[in-house]
Design a protein around this motif. Sequence first.
Motif, PDB file in Angstrom:
ATOM      1  N   GLU A 157       0.704  -1.141  -0.020  1.00 14.56           N
ATOM      2  CA  GLU A 157      -0.012  -0.068  -0.029  1.00 14.56           C
ATOM      3  C   GLU A 157       0.958   1.091  -0.079  1.00 14.56           C
ATOM      4  O   GLU A 157       0.605   2.203  -0.376  1.00 14.56           O
ATOM      5  N   ALA A 158       2.075   1.315   0.568  1.00 11.47           N
ATOM      6  CA  ALA A 158       2.919   2.424   0.650  1.00 11.47           C
ATOM      7  C   ALA A 158       3.505   2.695  -0.765  1.00 11.47           C
ATOM      8  O   ALA A 158       3.294   3.942  -1.275  1.00 11.47           O
ATOM      9  N   ARG A 159       3.627   1.592  -1.570  1.00 10.19           N
ATOM     10  CA  ARG A 159       4.160   1.800  -3.014  1.00 10.19           C
ATOM     11  C   ARG A 159       2.984   2.587  -3.791  1.00 10.19           C
ATOM     12  O   ARG A 159       3.219   3.358  -4.459  1.00 10.19           O
ATOM     13  N   HIS A 160       1.821   1.927  -3.468  1.00 13.40           N
ATOM     14  CA  HIS A 160       0.587   2.491  -4.149  1.00 13.40           C
ATOM     15  C   HIS A 160       0.413   4.045  -4.007  1.00 13.40           C
ATOM     16  O   HIS A 160       0.142   4.775  -4.653  1.00 13.40           O
ATOM     17  N   GLY A 161       0.580   4.331  -2.464  1.00 12.39           N
ATOM     18  CA  GLY A 161       0.612   5.662  -2.070  1.00 12.39           C
ATOM     19  C   GLY A 161       1.548   6.569  -2.865  1.00 12.39           C
ATOM     20  O   GLY A 161       1.097   7.651  -3.304  1.00 12.39           O
ATOM     21  N   TRP A 162       2.804   6.365  -2.792  1.00 14.45           N
ATOM     22  CA  TRP A 162       3.593   7.457  -3.362  1.00 14.45           C
ATOM     23  C   TRP A 162       3.522   7.387  -4.906  1.00 14.45           C
ATOM     24  O   TRP A 162       3.922   8.268  -5.496  1.00 14.45           O
ATOM     25  N   ILE A 163       3.439   6.046  -5.426  1.00 11.11           N
ATOM     26  CA  ILE A 163       3.072   6.304  -7.098  1.00 11.11           C
ATOM     27  C   ILE A 163       1.939   7.069  -7.578  1.00 11.11           C
ATOM     28  O   ILE A 163       2.005   8.054  -8.416  1.00 11.11           O
ATOM     29  N   ASN A 164       0.615   6.796  -6.610  1.00 16.40           N
ATOM     30  CA  ASN A 164      -0.373   7.498  -6.957  1.00 16.40           C
ATOM     31  C   ASN A 164      -0.375   9.078  -6.834  1.00 16.40           C
ATOM     32  O   ASN A 164      -0.885  10.015  -7.187  1.00 16.40           O
ATOM     33  N   GLN A 165       0.367   9.536  -5.630  1.00 11.81           N
ATOM     34  CA  GLN A 165       0.727  11.015  -5.283  1.00 11.81           C
ATOM     35  C   GLN A 165       1.479  11.470  -6.585  1.00 11.81           C
ATOM     36  O   GLN A 165       0.870  12.630  -6.900  1.00 11.81           O
ATOM     37  N   SER A 166       2.313  11.087  -6.805  1.00 11.05           N
ATOM     38  CA  SER A 166       3.157  11.493  -7.815  1.00 11.05           C
ATOM     39  C   SER A 166       2.582  11.717  -9.133  1.00 11.05           C
ATOM     40  O   SER A 166       2.424  12.620 -10.000  1.00 11.05           O
ATOM     41  N   HIS A 167       1.900  10.707  -9.537  1.00  3.49           N
ATOM     42  CA  HIS A 167       0.992  10.441 -10.830  1.00  3.49           C
ATOM     43  C   HIS A 167      -0.059  11.642 -10.928  1.00  3.49           C
ATOM     44  O   HIS A 167      -0.593  12.396 -11.657  1.00  3.49           O
ATOM     45  N   PHE A 168      -0.859  11.923  -9.531  1.00  4.65           N
ATOM     46  CA  PHE A 168      -1.725  12.864  -9.420  1.00  4.65           C
ATOM     47  C   PHE A 168      -1.254  14.082  -9.404  1.00  4.65           C
ATOM     48  O   PHE A 168      -1.827  14.873 -10.188  1.00  4.65           O
ATOM     49  N   ALA A 169       0.050  14.295  -9.087  1.00  2.00           N
ATOM     50  CA  ALA A 169       0.735  15.646  -9.205  1.00  2.00           C
ATOM     51  C   ALA A 169       0.963  15.984 -10.842  1.00  2.00           C
ATOM     52  O   ALA A 169       0.779  17.085 -11.084  1.00  2.00           O
ATOM     53  N   VAL A 170       1.086  15.036 -11.651  1.00  2.00           N
ATOM     54  CA  VAL A 170       1.547  15.161 -12.897  1.00  2.00           C
ATOM     55  C   VAL A 170       0.015  15.532 -13.555  1.00  2.00           C
ATOM     56  O   VAL A 170      -0.103  16.187 -14.561  1.00  2.00           O
ATOM     57  N   ALA A 171      -0.982  14.443 -12.959  1.00  2.65           N
ATOM     58  CA  ALA A 171      -2.349  14.616 -13.774  1.00  2.65           C
ATOM     59  C   ALA A 171      -2.894  16.124 -13.326  1.00  2.65           C
ATOM     60  O   ALA A 171      -3.310  16.677 -14.351  1.00  2.65           O
TER      61      ALA A 171
END
Length: 683
Positions: A157-171
């Motif tokens: 879940e931690a990896r899901h978290g940092w990936i999703n947050q960085s992708h959301f910043a790009v989005a």
Amino acid sequence: LADDDGSISWILKFRWNGSRLAYLSSWFQILDPALNHDGTEDLKDHFTSEDIEDILAALNTLAEPGGDVHKAWGIVTQWSSGEAENVEIEASASCFLHGFMSIVLSLSKSLDGTPPQIQQRNRDLSQKTYQRILDGLQSVLKPRTGDTSEPSRFFSEARHGWINQSHFAVAKFLLHAMSTCLIESSSDLTLIRSMIFSLLSRLLRGNESIAAIIFSSDALFNTCGNPLQEEASSHGASPISSLFLGELCGSERARGQLDHSFKLQHGFGLTSSGFGPFGSYSLLSTVDQPSAPAAGDGVDTLEDHLLPLGRNWLWQIFSGSARTREGASAAGLEEATDVIAAALQLILDQDEAEEVMLIGGYSTQIPVGSKLYYLMNICLQSEEVLNDDRIMESGEALLDRYLKEFGANDSDVVTFCQECLCHSAPKNKVGNGEEKEEETALNERDQKVLEDFVNNKDMSTTPHQISKEELRSLEAFLEDMSKSYREYGAQFDFCTKCIRVFLLPSFPPSIRCRVLQEMDGMVHLLTLPKELEIETEMAQLLLRSVPGGLPEADSSLRDGSDILNKVNGILALEPDSLRPLHGCGYVTTYCIALLARNLGSCLTSGSGVQAAKRRLQKLDSQTVEIICRATKLFLQNGGKRDALVDAVLKSLSDLKNEMELSRHSVDPQFVEKCVEQCITPSN
């Protein structure tokens, strides 16, 4: 920041720059006019023009080709390809990218009214950043490989978290770029949609605010006109956006969850006061919350939460997973129609664009079996919905695309059945489960005994990958589809094509038999007018429908006795019950092709010949003559699948040009004579 060998430590570099960028970004967010309601704070009160120029110069350096942004984005975009080569560097790269994108987005909103040279540097920064994002997406979305396997489920879940947050910043940066007309190419929009739609499929409980911000961008989901043009806003809100935003705010519990999610993202919540401060109730896990009340109690349930959407979220609209809001019946039907039509067009646009660009984007990565299952669920919608031309045209275009791919891999029908079970599992758990399981077990046992006897145990037609539960759910889905087709679906070409999917050789023989049984007395409706008029249309349809040629010629499997007996029974009906063979439809031609293939296989292998002859004895003389002529041509021309189709169509065409043969019952001598002609060389 250098290692012992003098090389740069990217982990330390990303962490150092990421922390500095996060600090600066927090300042710019505080001074954002959209958040600074009292207007007492201003950017100029804390940063001089020289400070801003220095910051922009440093950021432009990071965004250069081959720079830190290029490196970090190249690491983070590899999420879709599986396990990370180095989780630690991926985490630090995600942190850096999140900070960089946040400050670039803040600067793009906060520098209006600054000197021209600062605004120009800011535009240059936005353009460079945008180009780095596109470069990364183009490199990670490799050309189609046909591999649509699901990514591993064992990411933390931690990896899901940092990936999703960085992708959301790009989005967020990309959504702002769309609003400022920085994005002009439709191919760029395809790449952006692919990334953001994939992000939506990975969101978990607690990410509702991310979903709300993304679904608030109508241009991302609009298909009317050019969504990149400013005048596209005149088309109004996207039905897809409205649907999911309604789901996110559809109940008191959902609104509370959304408010909580916004606060987790360091926002104010739904309003400046929100639903109050964090409460302990909102921090409890699902298992600690009270059990969901029974339906009709008038209170919200845990099902009011929308997330997680899952990777098939866009296709699940067709299956009714997305509920329409309450209202008048007519308004609800209109809303459902608009949502389905918009989703179909959006999927079709994305699918066609990915094919033209030769990329393995979001749509390509979804297994065709999953996509086909949810698309076919449109047939279960009401007749009023199906009467919409937009749905029928886009739906049929998508169906034709999927049918060209379906069956190319053995896993296609397996994923179809898995989606069917996943979608219908709650329904199948209720009722006579034990009785159905017992009945299925008996049917499977009887089927195996008959097939082993007739085919001398040289094949097995039941896909071992399909479980009993999946087979039961598939049968239930077929029943629902058949009922809908009998009531009103037969008037739509789309529904006819969907019901014929169950006749494809990828499906178990029991399913193919079942659909013919369900269509008893209606098989003539399974032929479209153009397939009667254009021979190539019928040829293409038969090529997809027959399992193959001779097993010796193409290593295909022989048909089992159950499907052979079923098609033989259809042809044995009274002639008036079917279309005349001179202008026969799809099902009649399909039945002739299967019997001709089986007869050819029996004659070449020497097994099952007597069973094949007994089937022919139940038919009239004209049908036997056609089957035997087709078998002879089939054997003479190599015994491949295309030879079988050509032989059947040529035999029917030849008889059409001859004097009509009289129909009469046949005896064993007539059958023996016809079968003997199959293996007699032509003069």
